[in-house]
Every structure is written in structure tokens, then in C-alpha cells.
Write a protein that holds these residues in place. Structure first.
Motif, mmCIF file in Angstrom:
data_model
loop_
_atom_site.group_PDB
_atom_site.id
_atom_site.type_symbol
_atom_site.label_atom_id
_atom_site.label_comp_id
_atom_site.label_asym_id
_atom_site.label_seq_id
_atom_site.Cartn_x
_atom_site.Cartn_y
_atom_site.Cartn_z
ATOM 1 N N LEU A 1 30.937 21.771 0.262
ATOM 2 C CA LEU A 1 31.233 20.531 0.963
ATOM 3 C C LEU A 1 29.957 19.959 1.572
ATOM 4 O O LEU A 1 29.257 20.640 2.327
ATOM 5 C CB LEU A 1 32.282 20.758 2.046
ATOM 6 C CG LEU A 1 33.644 21.259 1.559
ATOM 7 C CD1 LEU A 1 34.625 21.354 2.726
ATOM 8 C CD2 LEU A 1 34.206 20.374 0.456
ATOM 9 N N VAL A 2 29.665 18.710 1.235
ATOM 10 C CA VAL A 2 28.498 18.006 1.762
ATOM 11 C C VAL A 2 28.992 17.083 2.874
ATOM 12 O O VAL A 2 29.839 16.214 2.637
ATOM 13 C CB VAL A 2 27.804 17.178 0.666
ATOM 14 C CG1 VAL A 2 26.595 16.447 1.238
ATOM 15 C CG2 VAL A 2 27.394 18.078 -0.492
ATOM 16 N N LEU B 1 27.632 8.090 6.109
ATOM 17 C CA LEU B 1 26.208 8.355 5.902
ATOM 18 C C LEU B 1 26.035 9.743 5.309
ATOM 19 O O LEU B 1 26.597 10.730 5.804
ATOM 20 C CB LEU B 1 25.443 8.259 7.218
ATOM 21 C CG LEU B 1 25.225 6.866 7.812
ATOM 22 C CD1 LEU B 1 24.363 6.969 9.067
ATOM 23 C CD2 LEU B 1 24.570 5.916 6.819
ATOM 24 N N ALA B 2 25.259 9.839 4.248
ATOM 25 C CA ALA B 2 24.937 11.121 3.630
ATOM 26 C C ALA B 2 23.928 11.869 4.497
ATOM 27 O O ALA B 2 23.290 11.273 5.383
ATOM 28 C CB ALA B 2 24.379 10.883 2.227
ATOM 29 N N PRO B 3 23.743 13.186 4.264
ATOM 30 C CA PRO B 3 22.826 13.954 5.114
ATOM 31 C C PRO B 3 21.420 13.369 5.204
ATOM 32 O O PRO B 3 20.816 13.376 6.283
ATOM 33 C CB PRO B 3 22.822 15.340 4.447
ATOM 34 C CG PRO B 3 24.189 15.455 3.853
ATOM 35 C CD PRO B 3 24.512 14.065 3.358
ATOM 36 N N ALA B 4 20.871 12.840 4.105
ATOM 37 C CA ALA B 4 19.514 12.289 4.152
ATOM 38 C C ALA B 4 19.450 11.071 5.072
ATOM 39 O O ALA B 4 18.507 10.936 5.870
ATOM 40 C CB ALA B 4 19.046 11.908 2.751
ATOM 41 N N GLU B 5 20.449 10.190 4.982
ATOM 42 C CA GLU B 5 20.466 9.016 5.851
ATOM 43 C C GLU B 5 20.743 9.412 7.298
ATOM 44 O O GLU B 5 20.192 8.833 8.235
ATOM 45 C CB GLU B 5 21.517 8.011 5.376
ATOM 46 C CG GLU B 5 21.114 7.215 4.145
ATOM 47 C CD GLU B 5 21.182 8.031 2.873
ATOM 48 O OE1 GLU B 5 21.985 8.982 2.809
ATOM 49 O OE2 GLU B 5 20.411 7.727 1.942
ATOM 50 N N GLU C 1 32.211 6.550 -1.744
ATOM 51 C CA GLU C 1 32.376 7.639 -0.778
ATOM 52 C C GLU C 1 31.107 7.908 0.025
ATOM 53 O O GLU C 1 31.029 8.901 0.748
ATOM 54 C CB GLU C 1 32.801 8.918 -1.516
ATOM 55 C CG GLU C 1 34.179 8.764 -2.152
ATOM 56 C CD GLU C 1 34.513 9.874 -3.118
ATOM 57 O OE1 GLU C 1 33.565 10.411 -3.736
ATOM 58 O OE2 GLU C 1 35.700 10.204 -3.249
ATOM 59 N N ARG C 2 30.125 7.044 -0.117
ATOM 60 C CA ARG C 2 28.927 7.140 0.705
ATOM 61 C C ARG C 2 28.418 5.739 1.006
ATOM 62 O O ARG C 2 28.765 4.769 0.315
ATOM 63 C CB ARG C 2 27.829 7.953 0.005
ATOM 64 C CG ARG C 2 27.386 7.410 -1.328
ATOM 65 C CD ARG C 2 25.991 7.852 -1.720
ATOM 66 N NE ARG C 2 24.978 7.232 -0.899
ATOM 67 C CZ ARG C 2 23.684 7.192 -1.199
ATOM 68 N NH1 ARG C 2 23.254 7.753 -2.307
ATOM 69 N NH2 ARG C 2 22.810 6.603 -0.404
#
Length: 386
Positions: free
Chosen positions: A343-344, A153-157, A110-111
Motif C-alpha cells: 500500500l502506497v 498527494l503521492a509520497p513524492a509530492e 487516484e493521484r
């Protein structure tokens, strides 16, 4: 360090496990996980195959990313009645709604597992990312892919590389967010105290009625694989959501993951008498448990409130091990929010190789995100707007 150079490899197995896992430390969805998934897809002919990109400097792997190819239907985000329209269009004009895609990320996660050597500083990461991206662009051009997509893409990426993708001409779309429950609590009672009175009462009532349910945790599911596969497929059919090939697992997935990950893959099994009524696959990391898949037998699961029972079993599992994050994925948002999750966000970055179509894609991107078509998320947005 010399300038990184990007390379494309036929599979993740072509990168040494130690090098891959060093770039993605602590991940249960590791080299062993991905190679098991890919080997199974190759063996069964079901599920999407994965390749890999890496960046190397001075003979060392300094960045990695999985990718896969997909014949993508543009109506994939549509659900419910809107999906019926997409199906009709696909039957009559499949070439109009289907595109050849090179997708960075994995159909089994999921990422986007975009990883970098811990030896790199910010400038080194940026250079390694550019080397990866350039190699993937060359591969897409060679394969004549219509679209290149960076998936989930996750928040950091997103913070680190979103600007570079925008400068390269990619359109940004919303993907489905990930539900994450923070558990900085000493015990179950402290967690329950953070929920609304109505939710606490509902959970306690459902747990009180679940006395016949027996819960067992296993890291070895030998002999149970067919029943677990059946429960997963029954739940997928029940969900009413359809994301096409992106949610198809190769037959034998659960057994293969169990063997590949050992104690990092824990199966919570829910028995009613001699009947396996539900299972939950949990991927265990030092600071996080990923509630990967839930499968239930209907109507037995409803009769025994197994969703609420399994949720609380997972909460207890984390608390007993001092793990303070329970990640529960990209579906059933209404229940997860009610049970305290947040939720992220996840993002997609998409580019069409034809400039006019990319202009149209960029113009329409605010209305094309997956989150706009998920029924739970749409209901939540309407409630907030009211």
C-alpha cells in the motif's frame, strides 16, 4: 528564469498538450485522457467538470495541476451503518453537512497530477508550486469556497510540498492508499513463489476451474461500449462503498478513453460462451500498468472466479512486456494484499476559510481520514493491533 506567475484556466484543453505532458511525462492519465473526460462530462451533464491551474515563466508553462469544484458532503468517508446516519442528517439539514469545495486533483484519477517542467531545479519547483497555490487560493476566495483541498498527494509530492501546505495552514488527512504490486520476476512461477502456500493453492484451484473463460485484449471496443458500461455500474452497485460524485463516470467514459488513448488503453475482456462476463481497463505506461476499472457480471463472475482470473491475466500482461509495476487502485485491499501488493499512502491537505472551523478541522484530522472508514483497511488495522 523570471519568477513564475500562476494562472487559472477554464479547462485543461486551454493548455497545450505538449506543455501539459512535458510536465507529467509518461502518464497515461495525460492531457488526452483529461480532455476526453471533461468533454464527455460537458456533453452529458454527468460527472464533475475540471479546470486547470498553471504557472508560467518567461512565456513557458513550468507547472500544471487540474482542479474541480464539488459540493462535498462531510459524511463522504463514512461507509456502512455510519453512512446511514450521515444520510439521515443530510436529509434534514443538508446545509450543515455540505460544503463548497475547490479540490486540486481530479475525480478521474487516484493521484493529484501536480506536474513540473523537467528544466526546473528544486528551488524552481518550489517557486512554481507557490505560484500555483497562490492562484488557486485567489480563485477559491473569488468563488467563496468553504474549503480548499489538495487531493491524493503521492509520497513524492507530500515530501516536496507537505511542509509548505502545513505552513499555509492546511490540515493533513489520510486518503485511501493505492495498491501497488512490484513484479521484478522472470515469469509467473517466480511471482507465485512469493505468495503464501495457501494463496498459491487457492489461485491455482480457481484458475483450474476457469477453463470455459476466454480472455481477449482489445484497444478498440467499438460496439461493446454499452455492455462495458453496464458491467461497471453493476460492479459499483455491488461494492457496498459509496463516495458520491467522486466515483461517478460520465456515460460513454470507456469508449471515449479508448478513442483518446489508443494503444495506451487496453481492455481485457472475459467471455463465457457468448456472454461478456467481465472487463478490465488497463492504462499502459513504459514502467507501469494501471488496473483502472474492473466490471463483472454477477453471479457469473463468482461462478468462474473472475477476480482471480483477471488478476493473473494482468500479472502475465505485465511480465510479458517487461513492466514491473501493477497499480490496482483504492478498493478491495484484502485481496490485493494477499496477492502480494503493498500500500502506497496518499494524503489530503484541507483548509477552511474560517479560522475557527479550520482549528476544529485540524484538531479532528487524525480521526477524519478516509482510510479509517474503509472496511478492508479497518479490518487490517484491527488485525495488526490484536
Amino acid at each position: 528564469m523570471s519568477a513564475p506567475e500562476g494562472r487559472i484556466l477554464a479547462g485543461i484543453a486551454d493548455i497545450a498538450a505538449a506543455a501539459w505532458d512535458a510536465c507529467l511525462p509518461g502518464e497515461a492519465e495525460s492531457h488526452a485522457y483529461y480532455t476526453a473526460c471533461d468533454a464527455l462530462a460537458a456533453q452529458t451533464g454527468v460527472g464533475l467538470r475540471m479546470a486547470a491551474a498553471c504557472a508560467e515563466a518567461d512565456g513557458e508553462v513550468v507547472a500544471v495541476a487540474p482542479f474541480f469544484r464539488l459540493n462535498y458532503r462531510l459524511d463522504t468517508p463514512l461507509q456502512g451503518k455510519l453512512r446511514s446516519f450521515g444520510d439521515a442528517l443530510f436529509r434534514h439539514m443538508p446545509g450543515l453537512v455540505t460544503l463548497k469545495v475547490l479540490c486540486v486533483g481530479s475525480p478521474y484519477a487516484e493521484r493529484c497530477h501536480l506536474g513540473f517542467s523537467p528544466t526546473l531545479d528544486a528551488a524552481g519547483r518550489a517557486a512554481a508550486f507557490q505560484a500555483l497555490a497562490a492562484a488557486l487560493e485567489r480563485q477559491a476566495a473569488e468563488e467563496k469556497a468553504h474549503l480548499v483541498v489538495w487531493k491524493d498527494l503521492a509520497p513524492a509530492e507530500e515530501e516536496g510540498f507537505g511542509r509548505a501546505l502545513k505552513q499555509a495552514g492546511f490540515a493533513r488527512l489520510g486518503s485511501l492508499p493505492i495498491a501497488l504490486l512490484d513484479l521484478p520476476f522472470k515469469d509467473e512461477a517466480a511471482y507465485l513463489a512469493t505468495l503464501s502456500a495457501a494463496t498459491r493453492k487457492d489461485i491455482k484451484r480457481k484458475l483450474a476451474k476457469a477453463g470455459e473463460v476466454r480472455i481477449a485484449f482489445h484497444t478498440d471496443i467499438a460496439g461493446l461500449e454499452p455492455r462495458i458500461d453496464e458491467l461497471y455500474e453493476a460492479t459499483r452497485a455491488q461494492s457496498g462503498l459509496d463516495y458520491g460524485e467522486l466515483e461517478v463516470l460520465p456515460p460513454g467514459y470507456f469508449g471515449a478513453v479508448s478513442q483518446a488513448l489508443g494503444e495506451r488503453a487496453v481492455f481485457a475482456l472475459y467471455w463465457v460462451g457468448e456472454e461478456l462476463a467481465a472487463f478490465n481497463l488497463l492504462l499502459v505506461e513504459p514502467g507501469r500498468v494501471i488496473d483502472k476499472f474492473l466490471g463483472m457480471r454477477y453471479p457469473l463472475a463468482r461462478e468462474h472466479n473472475l477476480y482471480a482470473v483477471s488478476w493473473m491475466a494482468n500479472v502475465r500482461f505485465c511480465l510479458e512486456r517487461g513492466i514491473d509495476k501493477l497499480q490496482s487502485g483504492q478498493t478491495a485491499y484484502a485481496s490485493k494484499l494477499r496477492f502480494g501488493s503493498r500500500l502506497v499512502p496518499s494524503t489530503l491537505h484541507v483548509r477552511h476559510r474560517l479560522a475557527p472551523l479550520q482549528w476544529a478541522l485540524r484538531s479532528l484530522s487524525p480521526w477524519l481520514g478516509f482510510e479509517r472508514f474503509d472496511p478492508d483497511l479497518a479490518a487490517i488495522a484491527r488485525k495488526k493491533a490484536a
